[in-house]
Scaffold this active site. Structure first.
Site, PDB file in Angstrom:
ATOM      1  N   TYR A   1       0.824  -1.223   0.000  1.00 18.36           N
ATOM      2  CA  TYR A   1       0.000   0.000   0.000  1.00 18.36           C
ATOM      3  C   TYR A   1       0.857   1.273   0.000  1.00 18.36           C
ATOM      4  O   TYR A   1       0.448   2.302   0.526  1.00 18.36           O
ATOM      5  CB  TYR A   1      -0.953   0.038   1.208  1.00 18.36           C
ATOM      6  CG  TYR A   1      -1.861  -1.165   1.310  1.00 18.36           C
ATOM      7  CD1 TYR A   1      -2.898  -1.347   0.385  1.00 18.36           C
ATOM      8  CD2 TYR A   1      -1.699  -2.119   2.306  1.00 18.36           C
ATOM      9  CE1 TYR A   1      -3.743  -2.443   0.468  1.00 18.36           C
ATOM     10  CE2 TYR A   1      -2.542  -3.229   2.383  1.00 18.36           C
ATOM     11  CZ  TYR A   1      -3.560  -3.387   1.467  1.00 18.36           C
ATOM     12  OH  TYR A   1      -4.389  -4.468   1.542  1.00 18.36           O
ATOM     13  N   HIS A   2       2.058   1.189  -0.591  1.00 20.15           N
ATOM     14  CA  HIS A   2       2.971   2.348  -0.582  1.00 20.15           C
ATOM     15  C   HIS A   2       3.374   2.788  -1.984  1.00 20.15           C
ATOM     16  O   HIS A   2       4.549   3.020  -2.233  1.00 20.15           O
ATOM     17  CB  HIS A   2       4.251   2.023   0.215  1.00 20.15           C
ATOM     18  CG  HIS A   2       4.011   1.587   1.614  1.00 20.15           C
ATOM     19  ND1 HIS A   2       4.875   0.747   2.303  1.00 20.15           N
ATOM     20  CD2 HIS A   2       2.990   1.865   2.475  1.00 20.15           C
ATOM     21  CE1 HIS A   2       4.400   0.525   3.519  1.00 20.15           C
ATOM     22  NE2 HIS A   2       3.254   1.196   3.644  1.00 20.15           N
ATOM     23  N   PRO A   3       2.464   2.912  -2.937  1.00 19.58           N
ATOM     24  CA  PRO A   3       2.890   3.311  -4.277  1.00 19.58           C
ATOM     25  C   PRO A   3       3.367   4.765  -4.305  1.00 19.58           C
ATOM     26  O   PRO A   3       2.723   5.642  -3.733  1.00 19.58           O
ATOM     27  CB  PRO A   3       1.631   3.132  -5.129  1.00 19.58           C
ATOM     28  CG  PRO A   3       0.495   3.222  -4.178  1.00 19.58           C
ATOM     29  CD  PRO A   3       0.995   2.701  -2.867  1.00 19.58           C
TER      30      PRO A   3
END
Length: 481
Positions: A416-418
């Site tokens: 969840y860290h784009p």
């Protein structure tokens, strides 16, 4: 409730994107696609994230441009620690204690095992919405349009002119820009909006018959994300968070009356690092199969192989999420069409670079090492080896590199860290300069996760808030340089 963060995925506060089918990863996911939640609402993805706090490590910032070094950002980190209400996981947690003490037992170089920090207040989620926006709520110069979609950025001779918006009732309007505009649409939507507005790689613009305002080849490139591999650990002792325990009267009472207990936490007990490999200890033993399987887009067989607690709400255990903190693979965001309502094509290219697999394997080995320390042994910690059909021909042992690679390529899911699709820099592929101004046009800045040039060895949310603090100072001309 912080612990209920997963419940918000797929709801009306989530853009609910999906990646393109992956070639090198996601083999245990439906159609090889990852679900990519993005926050829709005030506070952005901070409205549905897992609240984990981190500033990474100082070496992460070595290649960053002038003004954005670790030393430059340190005073802003201090501001964020205060404004975002960063608190630690309570030390009395059994698993947190075992995790922190494991560092002393292991005596390994470059290994750090710490209790997790998260952003919450009085048992509730705490995001930029609470820390910043609500404080400015009554300012006369603040106007917020909700249920309003920005469809295009308008330029006149490379000067920003305004934005075209679509209101809830479908009518189209224009908002003029007098001085400058700051675009904060995130890693996915910022490049999409730029390209639809004529800023991006000429080849991509021509493909969709978009008139070029400025050829900027880096728009949508340099996409990176952390990939989490879940390693389930069975426990003999009753020391983890189970569904049955969460539903007890005492747990519910403590939360609603005092804002304490497990429901007031995010369930993340510890964060560990060994060089560029990371492990996160998630202390929840069991969850509703339907929920976790659906939010990660897992195939049923894959999910059940990975999580032995899938049909047992009393099962004791926890999950190590293992990832490569400095992945070398880079993907991209490109247009599906010129319609802003069409989600763009997202290709994170997870594990395209084989070094990311080796880096993840080192993290798995660290996770296994911790289980041999005193307290974890007392809790009866034993790693669960998933019986995955595609890996059955291999030695069923995580220490076997062929087996662990097989599991990594099947089970890894988004961290969840784009970030990175409009990166800051001085070279030709950078999209924004050192003041976060979009190159080649006047009056447009970007401040969101897309400007991050390279990964943070941890969760990026707090770093992005610090960067926003610094760019505020730049705009107001308050920086020391």
């Amino acid at each position: 409730m912080p612990l209920l963060a997963p419940m918000m995925q797929g709801t009306d506060v989530d853009w609910a994107y999906k990646t393109e089918s992956q070639l090198f990863s996601s083999r245990g996911h439906r159609r090889y696609k990852q679900n990519w939640p993005r926050g829709k609402g005030l506070g952005g993805s901070g409205q549905l994230n897992y609240l984990v706090h981190s500033f990474g490590k100082s070496e992460d910032y070595k290649g960053w441009p002038k003004g954005w070094s670790h030393a430059d950002l340190l005073p802003y980190f201090q501001r964020v620690s205060d404004s975002m209400n960063v608190i630690p996981m309570p030390e009395e947690e059994y698993l947190t204690k075992a995790f922190v003490l494991a560092e002393e037992s292991l005596k390994l170089d470059n290994v750090s095992l710490r209790k997790a920090m998260y952003t919450a207040k009085k048992g509730s989620r705490w995001s930029t919405h609470h820390a910043y926006l609500q404080k400015a709520w009554n300012r006369e110069n603040l106007h917020i349009l909700t249920n309003t979609l920005v469809a295009k950025i308008l330029f006149e001779n490379k000067n920003i002119d305004g934005v075209r918006v679509i209101y809830k009732n479908g009518s189209v309007g224009k908002i003029r820009v007098r001085k400058e505009m700051i675009l904060c649409a995130g890693t996915v939507n910022t490049p999409q909006l730029l390209m639809i507005s004529g800023i991006g790689p000429v080849s991509e613009l021509e493909k969709h018959k978009i008139a070029a305002v400025h050829d900027l080849p880096g728009v949508g490139r340099n996409l990176f994300d952390h990939l989490n591999v879940p390693i389930y650990v069975n426990l003999r002792e009753r020391v983890s968070i189970t569904l049955v325990k969460l539903q007890t009267l005492l747990e519910v009472f403590n939360y609603f009356v005092f804002g304490t207990g497990w429901l007031a936490t995010n369930g993340v007990m510890g964060l560990g690092r060994a060089n560029n490999s990371g492990i996160l200890l998630f202390g929840v033993a069991s969850a509703e199969e339907k929920l976790l399987k659906v939010i990660a887009n897992f195939e049923t067989e894959t999910y059940r192989s990975l999580f032995p607690s899938y049909n047992d709400s009393m099962h004791e255990g926890f999950v190590y999420l293992v990832s490569c903190l400095q992945p070398k693979s880079r993907g991209n965001v490109t247009l599906r069409s010129v319609n802003i309502r069409d989600p763009p094509k997202i290709n994170p290219a997870y594990l395209q670079n084989p070094e990311d697999v080796m880096c993840t394997q080192q993290g798995i080995n660290l996770a296994l090492e911790t289980l041999n320390t005193k307290l974890f042994r007392e809790y009866g910690a034993k790693v669960h080896v998933p019986d995955l059909e595609e890996c059955r021909h291999l030695q069923q042992d995580y220490r076997d590199p062929d087996y662990s690679e097989c599991v990594i390529r099947i089970a890894g899911f988004t961290g969840y860290h784009p970030c990175g699709t409009c990166r800051i820099g001085t070279d030709v592929n950078a999209v924004v300069d050192e003041e976060l101004k979009v190159k080649g046009v006047r009056g447009l800045r970007i401040m969101d996760a897309s400007v991050m040039p390279s990964p943070i060895s941890g969760t990026p949310n707090s770093v992005l808030v610090a960067m926003a603090e610094r760019v505020s100072d730049l705009i107001l001309d308050r920086t020391s340089n």
